[in-house]
Scaffold this motif. Structure first.
Motif, short mmCIF file in Angstrom:
data_model
loop_
_atom_site.label_atom_id
_atom_site.label_comp_id
_atom_site.label_asym_id
_atom_site.label_seq_id
_atom_site.Cartn_x
_atom_site.Cartn_y
_atom_site.Cartn_z
N ASN A 1 0.83 -1.20 0.00
CA ASN A 1 0.00 0.00 0.00
C ASN A 1 0.87 1.25 0.00
N TYR B 1 2.22 6.29 -0.80
CA TYR B 1 3.14 7.05 0.04
C TYR B 1 4.49 7.28 -0.65
N GLU C 1 -7.83 7.52 -3.54
CA GLU C 1 -7.15 7.93 -2.31
C GLU C 1 -7.89 7.41 -1.09
N ASP C 2 -9.20 7.54 -1.08
CA ASP C 2 -10.01 7.05 0.04
C ASP C 2 -9.87 5.54 0.20
N SER D 1 -7.31 3.69 -0.68
CA SER D 1 -5.98 3.43 -0.14
C SER D 1 -5.93 3.71 1.35
N ASN D 2 -6.53 4.80 1.77
CA ASN D 2 -6.58 5.13 3.20
C ASN D 2 -7.31 4.03 3.99
N GLU D 3 -8.40 3.53 3.44
CA GLU D 3 -9.17 2.47 4.10
C GLU D 3 -8.36 1.17 4.18
N ARG E 1 -5.15 0.91 4.43
CA ARG E 1 -4.14 1.08 5.48
C ARG E 1 -4.76 0.94 6.86
N ARG E 2 -5.97 1.46 7.04
CA ARG E 2 -6.63 1.36 8.35
C ARG E 2 -6.87 -0.10 8.74
#
Length: 146
Positions: free
Chosen positions: A51, A56, A120-121, A123-125, A127-128
């Motif tokens: 990810n 990143y 982007e959202d 990818s953020n999810e 990672r969470r």
């Protein structure tokens, strides 16, 4: 006119005193570091790194090309306990002024990398689901004078 000259001399004396005081310090100011501690869940380090490699890393590389970031590193650690953090993300900035950049400037690079807010959202999810951010600290490196 005398008051103006007196004022100018007083300001000059203060500046010289400040500069000489800074020279008396046993260190000099270095770059600014942002340090984030991360707990990556068991057996999910490959997923987390994949990810980061997709979002990143390209963002950090773009920031480096622009001179906004000098370097970045990721260091993995063995845990001291099952609930301990096991990864540190380090980002080196030239100085504190680097943080004065407008949000839109930083975000334009993020948008270029992801292409859409939905990606982007997502990818953020992702990672969470594989990690917990323990915390972030930002500080200036101090370099001892010999």
């Amino acid at each position: 006119m005398n008051k103006l000259v007196t004022y100018a001399v007083a300001v000059l004396v203060m500046l010289v005193a400040f500069a000489s005081q800074a020279d008396d310090r046993p260190y000099r100011d270095g770059t600014v570091w942002d340090i984030t501690t991360v707990q990556v869940f068991d057996n999910l380090m490959d997923d987390y790194m994949s990810n980061l490699n997709a979002g990143y890393v390209p963002i950090m590389e773009a920031f480096k090309k622009k001179g906004w970031v000098l370097s970045y590193k990721m260091i993995s650690f063995q845990r001291s306990s099952p609930d301990d953090w096991n990864l540190v993300l380090l980002v080196e900035y030239p100085n504190w002024a680097s943080f004065d950049r407008a949000y839109d400037e930083w975000n334009s690079v993020v948008k270029e990398v992801f292409g859409s807010q939905t990606k982007e959202d997502d990818s953020n999810e992702e990672r969470r689901e594989v990690r917990i951010i323990w915390g972030t600290k930002t500080g200036r490196e101090v370099i001892p004078k010999p």
